[in-house]
Design an enzyme around this catalytic site. Sequence first.
Site, mmCIF file in Angstrom:
data_model
loop_
_atom_site.group_PDB
_atom_site.id
_atom_site.type_symbol
_atom_site.label_atom_id
_atom_site.label_comp_id
_atom_site.label_asym_id
_atom_site.label_seq_id
_atom_site.Cartn_x
_atom_site.Cartn_y
_atom_site.Cartn_z
ATOM 1 N N LYS A 165 8.887 -5.272 0.335
ATOM 2 C CA LYS A 165 8.279 -5.899 -0.488
ATOM 3 C C LYS A 165 7.890 -5.294 -1.886
ATOM 4 C CE LYS A 165 3.905 -5.029 1.845
ATOM 5 N NZ LYS A 165 2.900 -5.222 2.887
ATOM 6 N N TYR A 177 -7.487 10.192 -27.991
ATOM 7 C CA TYR A 177 -8.438 9.256 -28.413
ATOM 8 C C TYR A 177 -9.956 9.744 -28.035
ATOM 9 C CZ TYR A 177 -5.079 5.656 -29.365
ATOM 10 O OH TYR A 177 -3.968 4.841 -29.771
HETATM 11 C C1 LIG Z 1 3.106 -4.589 3.958
HETATM 12 C C2 LIG Z 1 2.968 -4.905 5.287
HETATM 13 C C3 LIG Z 1 3.475 -4.061 6.547
HETATM 14 C C4 LIG Z 1 3.904 -2.647 6.130
HETATM 15 O O1 LIG Z 1 2.819 -1.981 5.909
HETATM 16 P P1 LIG Z 1 2.909 -0.255 5.598
HETATM 17 O O2 LIG Z 1 1.328 0.177 5.840
HETATM 18 O O3 LIG Z 1 3.541 -0.271 4.477
HETATM 19 O O4 LIG Z 1 3.769 0.342 6.738
HETATM 20 C C5 LIG Z 1 3.715 -4.550 7.646
HETATM 21 N N1 LIG Z 1 3.252 -5.736 7.916
HETATM 22 C C6 LIG Z 1 2.800 -6.681 7.128
HETATM 23 C C7 LIG Z 1 2.696 -8.142 7.239
HETATM 24 C C8 LIG Z 1 2.695 -6.299 5.631
HETATM 25 O O5 LIG Z 1 2.433 -7.048 4.687
#
Ligand SMILES: *Cc1c(COP(=O)(O)O)cnc(C)c1O
Length: 398
Positions: A37, A290
């Site tokens: 994701k 800045y």
């Molecule tokens: C993002 C996510 C994960 C992965 O989590 P990590 O801490 O990056 O391993 C697993 N399950 C769900 C539902 C998530 O949203």
Amino acid sequence: MNTRPVWVEIARKKLIANYLELRRLAGNTVEVLAVVKANAYGHGMETCARLLAGAGAEWIGVTSVEEGIEARAVCPDAKILVMSGLWHGEGEAAIEHRLTLVVWEAFHLDLLEAAARRFQLPAQSVPVHLEVDTGMSRQGVQANSALLTSILNRFHAESPLRLDGVATHFSAPEVLDGKDTAEQAALFAAAIEQIAASGLRPAWIHAGNSANLLRADPFPRALKESAAKLGAKLMLRPGLALYGYAPRFTEAGRAAIPSGMASAKLSPVLAWKSRITSLRYIQAGESAGYNSTFRAARPTKLALLPMGYADGLNRLLSNRGTVLVRGHHAPIAGRVSMDQTIVDVTGIPDAAIGDEAVVIGGRGETSISAYDLADLTGTIPYEVLCNIAARVPRVLVD
Ligand SMILES: *Cc1c(COP(=O)(O)O)cnc(C)c1O
């Protein structure tokens, strides 16, 4: 055309090695869903999803239908799990692209049923996964609720939908002696029992992120037992660890355990680089950037990097962060600008235009990790990695 000297390198072999290492740790009987994701945590979703599927990942996890469609374009055969439900107007695309939706609201089921009817799909032909909220209070049907019972009733023999998986999400798996995970697992196991009692036979039971996977006991016993009774396969969902960062585990009475469980061999996949594009000398007392927040205490050699907060370099790194030039730390001098950052290379006398400046990367003593930047900016490595802007090209290296 990517000619501006700011880029991210994605190490193909490291990503694959991390995935295989996580598979090994999960064991033979547990499936590993690869979470890609948010543009694969900033690493480039299309490249990472393709590589992970090529390395054997049967399941790819994304957050939205939009991301699922992008993943489907590069992973024609993978099972793609959309982990955050769906919204109006997305039902048909979800089915067309064979995405498996995590659902929990009644309207999620309405949308998918309506789309399935429009495609005149037979009963039980659209697999969906149900999320049970066991304490995260973010998404999912609450365990022990009347809503859970009424949602389960929607999966009757004539429905075009089939309950293919049941999932939950833990809120604090990196706290090794915390009771939250055990309590959530117990609630989840009870929900699975309820699902089994209602005659449903999901094929997948999944829970747990990188932290769970890297613990000695990824799945509490109660969960293993209820999955076994159901004949379902267990699955973990690591994200961050795939990209080479172990969560920081904590335990009462101990300082943070920096690299997680000792046996995990993970390497950061991403390096973020730029080049020196200009040099100048300023005198003691002169300032840079800045609002003159950097004032030279001595004759000072400054180098310019053509990158700034619009590239994802957090402005809180002003006068705090460093980059690596010729293996030395060059401190950021003054405020990070939108597209420019000045670094002090006085201690690096040979520093020249064209030299590489490493923002994340390097080796051993002279390395900078996403954890280092997170610590300096009061956040977590996830956010550091995700914030690397889309305009920074991702280059695949071996
Ligand atoms: C993002 C996510 C994960 C992965 O989590 P990590 O801490 O990056 O391993 C697993 N399950 C769900 C539902 C998530 O949203």
